[in-house]
Design a protein around this motif. Sequence first.
Motif, PDB file in Angstrom:
ATOM      1  N   LYS A  96      57.370  36.121  42.360  1.00 25.66           N
ATOM      2  CA  LYS A  96      57.308  36.966  41.162  1.00 25.66           C
ATOM      3  C   LYS A  96      56.155  37.974  41.233  1.00 25.66           C
ATOM      4  CE  LYS A  96      59.242  33.406  38.195  1.00 25.66           C
ATOM      5  NZ  LYS A  96      58.961  32.495  37.066  1.00 25.66           N
ATOM      6  N   GLN A  97      55.243  37.767  42.146  1.00 28.12           N
ATOM      7  CA  GLN A  97      54.084  38.636  42.357  1.00 28.12           C
ATOM      8  C   GLN A  97      53.241  38.803  41.087  1.00 28.12           C
ATOM      9  OE1 GLN A  97      55.529  42.294  44.127  1.00 28.12           O
ATOM     10  NE2 GLN A  97      55.839  41.294  46.095  1.00 28.12           N
ATOM     11  N   ILE A  98      52.969  37.681  40.432  1.00 28.46           N
ATOM     12  CA  ILE A  98      52.188  37.746  39.195  1.00 28.46           C
ATOM     13  C   ILE A  98      50.687  37.576  39.436  1.00 28.46           C
ATOM     14  CG2 ILE A  98      54.083  36.939  37.720  1.00 28.46           C
ATOM     15  CD1 ILE A  98      52.457  34.218  37.645  1.00 28.46           C
ATOM     16  N   ALA A  99      50.322  37.083  40.626  1.00 29.78           N
ATOM     17  CA  ALA A  99      48.899  36.873  40.889  1.00 29.78           C
ATOM     18  C   ALA A  99      48.618  37.024  42.380  1.00 29.78           C
ATOM     19  CB  ALA A  99      48.457  35.492  40.420  1.00 29.78           C
ATOM     20  N   LEU A 100      47.518  37.686  42.665  1.00 33.28           N
ATOM     21  CA  LEU A 100      47.039  37.875  44.041  1.00 33.28           C
ATOM     22  C   LEU A 100      46.071  36.776  44.423  1.00 33.28           C
ATOM     23  CD1 LEU A 100      46.260  41.669  43.844  1.00 33.28           C
ATOM     24  CD2 LEU A 100      47.842  40.622  45.465  1.00 33.28           C
ATOM     25  N   THR A 101      45.885  36.614  45.742  1.00 33.78           N
ATOM     26  CA  THR A 101      44.925  35.618  46.213  1.00 33.78           C
ATOM     27  C   THR A 101      43.927  36.181  47.224  1.00 33.78           C
ATOM     28  OG1 THR A 101      46.330  34.922  48.047  1.00 33.78           O
ATOM     29  CG2 THR A 101      46.638  33.780  45.947  1.00 33.78           C
ATOM     30  N   ASN A 102      44.100  37.433  47.661  1.00 34.32           N
ATOM     31  CA  ASN A 102      43.303  37.907  48.796  1.00 34.32           C
ATOM     32  C   ASN A 102      42.604  39.261  48.621  1.00 34.32           C
ATOM     33  OD1 ASN A 102      45.892  39.172  48.903  1.00 34.32           O
ATOM     34  ND2 ASN A 102      45.576  39.622  51.065  1.00 34.32           N
ATOM     35  N   PRO A 103      41.918  39.488  47.511  1.00 32.44           N
ATOM     36  CA  PRO A 103      41.190  40.758  47.427  1.00 32.44           C
ATOM     37  C   PRO A 103      39.958  40.749  48.320  1.00 32.44           C
ATOM     38  CG  PRO A 103      40.641  39.420  45.558  1.00 32.44           C
ATOM     39  CD  PRO A 103      41.710  38.676  46.325  1.00 32.44           C
ATOM     40  N   SER A 140      41.576  28.764  38.663  1.00 33.81           N
ATOM     41  CA  SER A 140      41.364  29.758  37.615  1.00 33.81           C
ATOM     42  C   SER A 140      42.174  31.020  37.891  1.00 33.81           C
ATOM     43  CB  SER A 140      39.878  30.132  37.536  1.00 33.81           C
ATOM     44  OG  SER A 140      39.106  29.009  37.165  1.00 33.81           O
ATOM     45  N   TYR A 141      42.654  31.619  36.802  1.00 34.89           N
ATOM     46  CA  TYR A 141      43.302  32.926  36.843  1.00 34.89           C
ATOM     47  C   TYR A 141      42.415  33.908  36.097  1.00 34.89           C
ATOM     48  CZ  TYR A 141      47.919  31.204  38.344  1.00 34.89           C
ATOM     49  OH  TYR A 141      48.975  30.668  39.047  1.00 34.89           O
ATOM     50  N   LEU A 142      42.101  35.022  36.728  1.00 39.31           N
ATOM     51  CA  LEU A 142      41.280  36.055  36.108  1.00 39.31           C
ATOM     52  C   LEU A 142      41.980  37.405  36.213  1.00 39.31           C
ATOM     53  CD1 LEU A 142      37.829  35.066  37.669  1.00 39.31           C
ATOM     54  CD2 LEU A 142      38.696  34.448  35.421  1.00 39.31           C
ATOM     55  N   TYR A 143      41.543  38.348  35.397  1.00 39.14           N
ATOM     56  CA  TYR A 143      42.039  39.715  35.436  1.00 39.14           C
ATOM     57  C   TYR A 143      40.864  40.650  35.767  1.00 39.14           C
ATOM     58  CZ  TYR A 143      46.472  38.566  33.069  1.00 39.14           C
ATOM     59  OH  TYR A 143      47.709  38.079  32.738  1.00 39.14           O
ATOM     60  N   PRO A 144      40.550  40.845  37.035  1.00 39.83           N
ATOM     61  CA  PRO A 144      39.494  41.811  37.353  1.00 39.83           C
ATOM     62  C   PRO A 144      39.913  43.219  36.936  1.00 39.83           C
ATOM     63  CG  PRO A 144      40.040  40.451  39.252  1.00 39.83           C
ATOM     64  CD  PRO A 144      41.087  40.201  38.222  1.00 39.83           C
ATOM     65  N   SER A 181      45.787  48.153  49.446  1.00 39.76           N
ATOM     66  CA  SER A 181      46.453  48.259  48.155  1.00 39.76           C
ATOM     67  C   SER A 181      45.378  48.140  47.089  1.00 39.76           C
ATOM     68  CB  SER A 181      47.467  47.129  47.973  1.00 39.76           C
ATOM     69  OG  SER A 181      48.457  47.172  48.966  1.00 39.76           O
ATOM     70  N   VAL A 182      45.520  48.909  46.024  1.00 38.21           N
ATOM     71  CA  VAL A 182      44.532  48.890  44.944  1.00 38.21           C
ATOM     72  C   VAL A 182      45.261  48.561  43.640  1.00 38.21           C
ATOM     73  CG1 VAL A 182      42.727  50.178  43.741  1.00 38.21           C
ATOM     74  CG2 VAL A 182      43.151  50.614  46.175  1.00 38.21           C
ATOM     75  N   PHE A 183      44.726  47.595  42.901  1.00 36.87           N
ATOM     76  CA  PHE A 183      45.346  47.129  41.671  1.00 36.87           C
ATOM     77  C   PHE A 183      44.387  47.265  40.499  1.00 36.87           C
ATOM     78  CE2 PHE A 183      47.463  44.976  45.116  1.00 36.87           C
ATOM     79  CZ  PHE A 183      48.809  45.003  44.744  1.00 36.87           C
ATOM     80  N   MET A 184      44.964  47.493  39.316  1.00 33.68           N
ATOM     81  CA  MET A 184      44.172  47.582  38.082  1.00 33.68           C
ATOM     82  C   MET A 184      44.239  46.276  37.302  1.00 33.68           C
ATOM     83  SD  MET A 184      44.612  51.440  36.658  1.00 33.68           S
ATOM     84  CE  MET A 184      43.517  51.098  35.290  1.00 33.68           C
ATOM     85  N   SER A 185      43.686  46.304  36.133  1.00 26.98           N
ATOM     86  CA  SER A 185      43.408  45.114  35.329  1.00 26.98           C
ATOM     87  C   SER A 185      44.615  44.312  34.847  1.00 26.98           C
ATOM     88  CB  SER A 185      42.557  45.503  34.124  1.00 26.98           C
ATOM     89  OG  SER A 185      43.247  46.484  33.368  1.00 26.98           O
ATOM     90  N   ASP A 186      45.827  44.759  35.067  1.00 24.12           N
ATOM     91  CA  ASP A 186      46.982  43.952  34.678  1.00 24.12           C
ATOM     92  C   ASP A 186      47.436  43.009  35.784  1.00 24.12           C
ATOM     93  OD1 ASP A 186      47.187  44.778  32.080  1.00 24.12           O
ATOM     94  OD2 ASP A 186      48.555  46.417  32.525  1.00 24.12           O
ATOM     95  N   MET A 187      46.814  43.085  36.946  1.00 24.13           N
ATOM     96  CA  MET A 187      47.156  42.177  38.051  1.00 24.13           C
ATOM     97  C   MET A 187      46.240  40.966  37.985  1.00 24.13           C
ATOM     98  SD  MET A 187      48.902  41.126  40.556  1.00 24.13           S
ATOM     99  CE  MET A 187      50.026  42.475  40.734  1.00 24.13           C
ATOM    100  N   ARG A 188      46.830  39.808  37.931  1.00 23.79           N
ATOM    101  CA  ARG A 188      46.094  38.546  37.838  1.00 23.79           C
ATOM    102  C   ARG A 188      45.600  38.129  39.223  1.00 23.79           C
ATOM    103  NH1 ARG A 188      50.216  35.361  35.642  1.00 23.79           N
ATOM    104  NH2 ARG A 188      49.962  36.394  33.671  1.00 23.79           N
ATOM    105  N   LEU A 189      44.461  37.470  39.257  1.00 23.68           N
ATOM    106  CA  LEU A 189      43.876  36.926  40.482  1.00 23.68           C
ATOM    107  C   LEU A 189      43.824  35.410  40.362  1.00 23.68           C
ATOM    108  CD1 LEU A 189      42.250  37.111  43.169  1.00 23.68           C
ATOM    109  CD2 LEU A 189      40.202  37.401  41.744  1.00 23.68           C
ATOM    110  N   TRP A 190      44.332  34.698  41.386  1.00 24.80           N
ATOM    111  CA  TRP A 190      44.299  33.228  41.417  1.00 24.80           C
ATOM    112  C   TRP A 190      43.171  32.780  42.315  1.00 24.80           C
ATOM    113  CZ3 TRP A 190      44.926  28.758  39.429  1.00 24.80           C
ATOM    114  CH2 TRP A 190      45.068  27.600  40.186  1.00 24.80           C
ATOM    115  N   LEU A 191      42.308  31.925  41.788  1.00 20.28           N
ATOM    116  CA  LEU A 191      41.187  31.365  42.534  1.00 20.28           C
ATOM    117  C   LEU A 191      41.413  29.857  42.655  1.00 20.28           C
ATOM    118  CD1 LEU A 191      38.423  33.344  40.668  1.00 20.28           C
ATOM    119  CD2 LEU A 191      39.336  33.821  42.945  1.00 20.28           C
TER     120      LEU A 191
END
Length: 141
Positions: A97-104, A78-82, A63-73
């Motif tokens: 809610k699928q607001i942030a990913l954890t496994n890129p 920390s939450y970032l927007y790669p 799956s490929v996501f753009m800059s509106d998908m938040r990443l949780w570290l």
Amino acid sequence: MVTAIAKKSAIEEYLEQENRNIDKSEFIQGEIVKMAGASANHNILTGKLHALLLFALEDRGYSVFMSDMRLWLPVFESYLYPDVMAIAEEPIFTDSKQIALTNPCFIAEVLSTSTEGFNKSQKFTLYRSIPQRSPRCRKRK
């Protein structure tokens, strides 16, 4: 009788603020950092990279996501927007809610004069805390 009032955590406050605001912010180790708007060139480059990865990896189970998908570290809370992220196999979200990913397994940041230093140093350090979950992802040393 004294009633204890639970104080919201900084993370909860950040997430509530993000839901109310139009502008995006990142949450980096307790600090809310407002994000600047992106230039046309930045948007074009990000869009092209997203499209190339999407078409190249779509049939391979990514799956490929753009800059509106938040990443949780979680290591750095920390939450970032790669700019672009690719995920091998199934995306793992922080909640339903699928607001942030954890496994890129792939993260790309389009660099500009104003963001290059931060992205190459601090953000890169944060990104390196992501555990390698899939054998299809190789961690860069």
